[in-house]
Design an enzyme around this catalytic site. Sequence first.
Site, mmCIF file in Angstrom:
data_model
loop_
_atom_site.group_PDB
_atom_site.id
_atom_site.type_symbol
_atom_site.label_atom_id
_atom_site.label_comp_id
_atom_site.label_asym_id
_atom_site.label_seq_id
_atom_site.Cartn_x
_atom_site.Cartn_y
_atom_site.Cartn_z
ATOM 1 N N LYS A 70 -8.390 34.182 68.210
ATOM 2 C CA LYS A 70 -8.080 35.587 67.904
ATOM 3 C C LYS A 70 -9.218 36.550 68.274
ATOM 4 O O LYS A 70 -8.966 37.694 68.617
ATOM 5 C CB LYS A 70 -7.736 35.749 66.421
ATOM 6 C CG LYS A 70 -6.368 35.203 66.045
ATOM 7 C CD LYS A 70 -6.031 35.501 64.601
ATOM 8 C CE LYS A 70 -4.740 34.836 64.181
ATOM 9 N NZ LYS A 70 -4.364 35.100 62.796
ATOM 10 N N ASP A 106 -1.329 41.034 61.809
ATOM 11 C CA ASP A 106 -1.630 40.414 60.508
ATOM 12 C C ASP A 106 -1.886 41.492 59.452
ATOM 13 O O ASP A 106 -1.548 41.313 58.279
ATOM 14 C CB ASP A 106 -2.884 39.521 60.592
ATOM 15 C CG ASP A 106 -2.613 38.205 61.310
ATOM 16 O OD1 ASP A 106 -1.454 37.750 61.301
ATOM 17 O OD2 ASP A 106 -3.569 37.635 61.873
HETATM 18 N N1 NAP Z 1 0.425 33.796 55.811
HETATM 19 C C1 NAP Z 1 0.006 34.138 57.008
HETATM 20 O O1 NAP Z 1 0.683 34.797 57.799
HETATM 21 C C2 NAP Z 1 -1.380 33.749 57.430
HETATM 22 C C3 NAP Z 1 -2.045 34.469 58.450
HETATM 23 C C4 NAP Z 1 -3.331 34.085 58.812
HETATM 24 C C5 NAP Z 1 -3.923 32.976 58.180
HETATM 25 N N2 NAP Z 1 -3.240 32.311 57.215
HETATM 26 C C6 NAP Z 1 -3.856 31.171 56.520
HETATM 27 O O2 NAP Z 1 -5.032 31.631 55.899
HETATM 28 C C7 NAP Z 1 -6.005 30.599 55.847
HETATM 29 C C8 NAP Z 1 -7.328 31.144 56.335
HETATM 30 O O3 NAP Z 1 -7.232 31.420 57.722
HETATM 31 P P1 NAP Z 1 -8.483 31.986 58.555
HETATM 32 O O4 NAP Z 1 -8.011 32.193 59.928
HETATM 33 O O5 NAP Z 1 -9.135 33.104 57.832
HETATM 34 O O6 NAP Z 1 -9.470 30.720 58.507
HETATM 35 P P2 NAP Z 1 -11.048 30.720 58.746
HETATM 36 O O7 NAP Z 1 -11.464 31.848 59.622
HETATM 37 O O8 NAP Z 1 -11.371 29.312 59.152
HETATM 38 O O9 NAP Z 1 -11.679 30.995 57.278
HETATM 39 C C9 NAP Z 1 -11.595 30.025 56.268
HETATM 40 C C10 NAP Z 1 -12.113 30.597 54.945
HETATM 41 O O10 NAP Z 1 -11.943 29.599 53.921
HETATM 42 C C11 NAP Z 1 -13.184 29.311 53.301
HETATM 43 N N3 NAP Z 1 -13.262 27.897 52.940
HETATM 44 C C12 NAP Z 1 -12.855 26.832 53.673
HETATM 45 N N4 NAP Z 1 -13.120 25.686 53.016
HETATM 46 C C13 NAP Z 1 -13.714 26.033 51.836
HETATM 47 C C14 NAP Z 1 -14.211 25.308 50.714
HETATM 48 N N5 NAP Z 1 -14.151 23.965 50.675
HETATM 49 N N6 NAP Z 1 -14.727 26.005 49.675
HETATM 50 C C15 NAP Z 1 -14.786 27.358 49.694
HETATM 51 N N7 NAP Z 1 -14.324 28.112 50.733
HETATM 52 C C16 NAP Z 1 -13.804 27.449 51.792
HETATM 53 C C17 NAP Z 1 -14.213 29.641 54.359
HETATM 54 O O11 NAP Z 1 -15.453 29.842 53.721
HETATM 55 P P3 NAP Z 1 -16.833 29.667 54.559
HETATM 56 O O12 NAP Z 1 -17.020 30.965 55.290
HETATM 57 O O13 NAP Z 1 -17.838 29.442 53.507
HETATM 58 O O14 NAP Z 1 -16.642 28.488 55.478
HETATM 59 C C18 NAP Z 1 -13.613 30.937 54.940
HETATM 60 O O15 NAP Z 1 -13.861 32.023 54.113
HETATM 61 C C19 NAP Z 1 -5.444 29.451 56.682
HETATM 62 O O16 NAP Z 1 -4.908 28.470 55.821
HETATM 63 C C20 NAP Z 1 -4.332 30.087 57.484
HETATM 64 O O17 NAP Z 1 -3.278 29.186 57.786
HETATM 65 C C21 NAP Z 1 -1.995 32.670 56.816
#
Ligand code: NAP
Length: 275
Positions: A70, A106
């Site tokens: 992205k 989004d």
């Molecule tokens: N519903 C929808 O339309 C939609 C749209 C977009 C995304 N999503 C979902 O949203 C989620 C996040 O997506 P993203 O693109 O933002 O992912 P990302 O950029 O990889 O960010 C992941 C986030 O989760 C945190 N995290 C991961 N493992 C953790 C742990 N064990 N303990 C504490 N924090 C943790 C990370 O913290 P750190 O920075 O500390 O690593 C970071 O803040 C995904 O599951 C995705 O499928 C849904």
Amino acid sequence: MITGKTRIIGIFGDPIEHTLSPLIHNEAFQYLGLDYCYVAFHVKKDKLKEAVEGIRALNIKGVNITVPHKETVIQYIDELSEEAKDIGAVNTILNKEGILRGFNTDVNGFILSLKEEGISIKNKKFLILGAGGASKAIVYGILKEGGKVYIYNRTLSKAIAIKEKFKDHGFIEIVEVDKSLTENIDIIVNATSLGLKKDDPMPLNPELIKPKHVYCDIVYPETPLMKEAERIGCKVIGGIGMLLWQAAFAFKIWTEVEAPIDIMRKTLDRVLTKG
Ligand SMILES: NC(=O)c1ccc[n+]([C@@H]2O[C@H](COP(=O)([O-])OP(=O)(O)OC[C@H]3O[C@@H](n4cnc5c(N)ncnc54)[C@H](OP(=O)(O)O)[C@@H]3O)[C@@H](O)[C@H]2O)c1
């Protein structure tokens, strides 16, 4: 029926096999009798540039962009919408006669998922858990709508980066999560990736959630913390609404036709209840 006139729309990501977007969009195209076909492309990081050039070369009408492209895709496209520019991330590309324009649906996807549940955003206090890609779009949307953001992330530097990026857009503060904070919060949003895998820890101690909170999770279908918030008596909003509405906005960008939201929602419900 696919013919010589059918236009292709797609999604680029890695991994990509799990995506529900082809199902939602193809069902909508079929319902409206639009001559498009939506396909998933497995695009690795080192092939992204060629894949984007392929949009022009193959006259593909548009694509969605998902993890992990992205942000990096921006360098390969020609124009950005205001939101995509402000956030620094694109999830939708439109090919208009060879000019590639990037959008971020989004943002409005998340906002609509709240509004359709009757949640107002202006002056509400949001606790945002997480500072990844999705969090950026959510924070931007909330600030744009006049909400207040309290953000927590495991990695502090990423929360600081989000605050720096959006501090001129409205109220944003980095916080540690405890009782004195959550007592003051209206809406809690899990924007981390926690809640999908069986052994994931909870993104927040459930004891901090009270019936007065709206609990919102962007992870779908249903996370353990959503179930817990429901048990506590909160209004709960899951990630399906955001998924649906970001798709609906992208659909309109490509086809210039309103998305058949009920058909898309039914398709998602059917697929997700089948597991
Ligand atoms: N519903 C929808 O339309 C939609 C749209 C977009 C995304 N999503 C979902 O949203 C989620 C996040 O997506 P993203 O693109 O933002 O992912 P990302 O950029 O990889 O960010 C992941 C986030 O989760 C945190 N995290 C991961 N493992 C953790 C742990 N064990 N303990 C504490 N924090 C943790 C990370 O913290 P750190 O920075 O500390 O690593 C970071 O803040 C995904 O599951 C995705 O499928 C849904």
